[in-house]
Enzyme design. Sequence first.
Site, mmCIF file in Angstrom:
data_model
loop_
_atom_site.group_PDB
_atom_site.id
_atom_site.type_symbol
_atom_site.label_atom_id
_atom_site.label_comp_id
_atom_site.label_asym_id
_atom_site.label_seq_id
_atom_site.Cartn_x
_atom_site.Cartn_y
_atom_site.Cartn_z
ATOM 1 N N ASP A 156 41.391 -76.888 27.807
ATOM 2 C CA ASP A 156 39.999 -76.482 27.568
ATOM 3 C C ASP A 156 39.967 -75.027 27.132
ATOM 4 O O ASP A 156 40.953 -74.300 27.282
ATOM 5 C CB ASP A 156 39.129 -76.698 28.812
ATOM 6 C CG ASP A 156 37.646 -76.841 28.449
ATOM 7 O OD1 ASP A 156 37.296 -76.768 27.250
ATOM 8 O OD2 ASP A 156 36.830 -77.030 29.369
ATOM 9 N N CYS A 176 36.431 -56.715 21.708
ATOM 10 C CA CYS A 176 35.811 -56.561 23.026
ATOM 11 C C CYS A 176 36.427 -57.627 23.909
ATOM 12 O O CYS A 176 36.301 -58.827 23.646
ATOM 13 C CB CYS A 176 34.301 -56.746 22.977
ATOM 14 S SG CYS A 176 33.583 -56.675 24.646
ATOM 15 N N GLY A 210 22.143 -71.604 19.699
ATOM 16 C CA GLY A 210 20.915 -71.485 20.468
ATOM 17 C C GLY A 210 20.084 -72.742 20.379
ATOM 18 O O GLY A 210 19.754 -73.180 19.282
ATOM 19 N N CYS A 265 29.735 -60.768 31.166
ATOM 20 C CA CYS A 265 29.482 -60.215 29.828
ATOM 21 C C CYS A 265 28.110 -59.560 29.832
ATOM 22 O O CYS A 265 27.146 -60.136 30.306
ATOM 23 C CB CYS A 265 29.510 -61.322 28.772
ATOM 24 S SG CYS A 265 29.107 -60.686 27.133
ATOM 25 N N ASN A 288 20.499 -60.902 17.244
ATOM 26 C CA ASN A 288 21.546 -61.535 18.049
ATOM 27 C C ASN A 288 22.306 -60.415 18.747
ATOM 28 O O ASN A 288 22.885 -59.555 18.083
ATOM 29 C CB ASN A 288 22.494 -62.342 17.158
ATOM 30 C CG ASN A 288 23.703 -62.874 17.927
ATOM 31 O OD1 ASN A 288 24.761 -63.083 17.364
ATOM 32 N ND2 ASN A 288 23.568 -63.096 19.216
ATOM 33 N N GLY A 289 22.297 -60.453 20.064
ATOM 34 C CA GLY A 289 23.023 -59.436 20.815
ATOM 35 C C GLY A 289 22.271 -59.029 22.055
ATOM 36 O O GLY A 289 21.289 -59.674 22.439
ATOM 37 N N CYS A 309 22.466 -65.882 20.379
ATOM 38 C CA CYS A 309 21.548 -66.368 19.358
ATOM 39 C C CYS A 309 22.239 -66.518 18.015
ATOM 40 O O CYS A 309 23.379 -66.097 17.837
ATOM 41 C CB CYS A 309 20.402 -65.381 19.151
ATOM 42 S SG CYS A 309 19.541 -64.971 20.655
ATOM 43 N N CYS A 312 33.650 -59.420 19.470
ATOM 44 C CA CYS A 312 33.634 -60.275 20.676
ATOM 45 C C CYS A 312 34.696 -61.363 20.556
ATOM 46 O O CYS A 312 34.656 -62.200 19.654
ATOM 47 C CB CYS A 312 32.258 -60.924 20.807
ATOM 48 S SG CYS A 312 32.193 -62.248 22.018
ATOM 49 N N TYR A 354 35.157 -69.643 22.218
ATOM 50 C CA TYR A 354 34.203 -70.692 22.578
ATOM 51 C C TYR A 354 32.990 -70.799 21.663
ATOM 52 O O TYR A 354 32.581 -71.888 21.295
ATOM 53 C CB TYR A 354 33.709 -70.457 24.015
ATOM 54 C CG TYR A 354 32.564 -71.348 24.421
ATOM 55 C CD1 TYR A 354 32.784 -72.682 24.730
ATOM 56 C CD2 TYR A 354 31.249 -70.874 24.463
ATOM 57 C CE1 TYR A 354 31.734 -73.522 25.085
ATOM 58 C CE2 TYR A 354 30.193 -71.698 24.807
ATOM 59 C CZ TYR A 354 30.447 -73.021 25.118
ATOM 60 O OH TYR A 354 29.410 -73.842 25.460
HETATM 61 P P1 AMP Z 1 32.567 -73.910 34.407
HETATM 62 O O1 AMP Z 1 33.953 -73.440 34.664
HETATM 63 O O2 AMP Z 1 32.199 -75.135 35.188
HETATM 64 O O3 AMP Z 1 31.558 -72.821 34.631
HETATM 65 O O4 AMP Z 1 32.430 -74.332 32.894
HETATM 66 C C1 AMP Z 1 33.331 -73.933 31.947
HETATM 67 C C2 AMP Z 1 33.046 -74.640 30.655
HETATM 68 O O5 AMP Z 1 31.799 -74.217 30.124
HETATM 69 C C3 AMP Z 1 34.096 -74.300 29.630
HETATM 70 O O6 AMP Z 1 34.944 -75.377 29.508
HETATM 71 C C4 AMP Z 1 33.354 -74.033 28.343
HETATM 72 O O7 AMP Z 1 33.552 -75.083 27.427
HETATM 73 C C5 AMP Z 1 31.916 -73.931 28.722
HETATM 74 N N1 AMP Z 1 31.453 -72.557 28.529
HETATM 75 C C6 AMP Z 1 32.159 -71.421 28.528
HETATM 76 N N2 AMP Z 1 31.376 -70.353 28.310
HETATM 77 C C7 AMP Z 1 30.135 -70.820 28.150
HETATM 78 C C8 AMP Z 1 28.869 -70.217 27.877
HETATM 79 N N3 AMP Z 1 28.755 -68.906 27.714
HETATM 80 N N4 AMP Z 1 27.800 -71.030 27.789
HETATM 81 C C9 AMP Z 1 27.912 -72.356 27.963
HETATM 82 N N5 AMP Z 1 29.076 -72.985 28.207
HETATM 83 C C10 AMP Z 1 30.181 -72.237 28.306
#
Ligand code: AMP
Length: 466
Positions: free
Chosen positions: A351, A439, A33, A388, A107-108, A5, A242, A248
Amino acid sequence: MHEECGVVGVSFKDEAPAALSIYYALYALQHRGQESAGITVHDGTCVKTLKGMGLVPDVFDKSDVDKLKGYVGIGHVRYSTAGGSNIENCQPLLISYKSGNIAIAHNGNLVNYNELREELEKEGRIFRSDSDTEVIAHLLVKNLMQYELGESVKELLKKLEGSYSLTILLGNKLVVVRDPLGIKPLCFGKMDNGYIVASESVAIDILNGELIRDVRPGEMIVFNNGTYESYQLSRSENYAHCVFEYIYFARPDSIIDGRLVYDVRMRIGAELFEEHDTNADIVSPVPDSGITYAIGFSKRSGIDYLEGLMKNRYIGRTFIMPGQDMRETAVRLKLNTVKPNIDGKSVVLIDDSIVRGTTSRRIIDLMRKSGTREVHMRVASPPIISPCYLGIDMPTRKELVAAYKAVKGVEAVINADSLGYISVEGLVKSVGIQQEDLCLGCLTGIYPVEIPGERCAKRQLKLSEF
Ligand code: AMP
């Protein structure tokens, strides 16, 4: 239930309206969010809340914001996850008690939610949602019936295990708290009319405010009528920021715990090249999450940065379409190739992370169809091997492609010619925070708080440390 969040708090003097600033701040935090949004304000006598499902502009129009009269307030955006997607879980959470109203934005994720809820239910307390924020609200109210504010929050901190950055509206006071390990970010800044608190500094930037500093782990700050007072309620020897916020979640233009996320990502990109020297024609990001890393990689390696993929920024959730052809259309709706940039070439594809591996596989298949000769996948996080429990939405262990597979195994799953992840050491160095203060649970399987069935670095504070 996992919650990612964004939270905001605003405290103005001279009765300047807070709602519009909160609205803009939530806009800046929309990436944290997209499921629901809410604002609560206080005008000195009464409290008003408006919240709903959807994006910030879906929930509020101008007349709504005009109606939210008050000079102090809080706001919240909530991430879309599998469970608990309903209006009861929208925040801010507002409750009335003997001495007035409390509104909370959180948030948490509390890891001892079940125990705390059970305890409270045994005492006869009634819950309206399945959100851990309601547990926080009940505990806080209980404490406020016995102690003054500082003592109440200190006692609250002793009970809560997990991550929490809180903005609380208590009458016309804005109270903000960050958990003693500083797991989730929270910072505050100065504006012409007073102060703003937010999950990320971008929210302060867009309001022309000036970032003052991060809220310290274990710190409570009380804002009231153009002033603030800080109370260090607990001191932990080590923190547990975190690392996934840097990898990301956060916006690259945010400063978190003193580090500009953009700089961290550039350093990770350069480090990826140092750790995995690669010969290729171009470096290309998976947009948007891989862009900054790819620039860092290109600068360090001298390999040209060229975009091989374009993202449709206006796509929401697509409904699942049956059949292979339509599934490919769904992928291409989201991402398409710039064919001449990658046709016949050897490409370093970057990525931020591989979670299940499905996204990388689809993208690499798409690139091969567009004629890419070789795809060398480089990833800005080490393998994600554990779930997580502290607020990032991640699947269960069995869905994590790297949980039971070595790098070569993941390489085969995603169909890459080579695969290289950054090392934990390289990541820690690039973030610039010592490992003991991060973390890394999803990357090492060792968590800063006790989680049944998982290993723990035992950083949760003991009562004697408060
Ligand atoms: P996948 O390996 O298909 O599950 O998707 C990985 C991609 O999802 C990564 O390239 C990230 O950009 C994105 N991603 C990573 N963590 C999250 C998350 N917590 N929520 C939404 N997207 C994420």
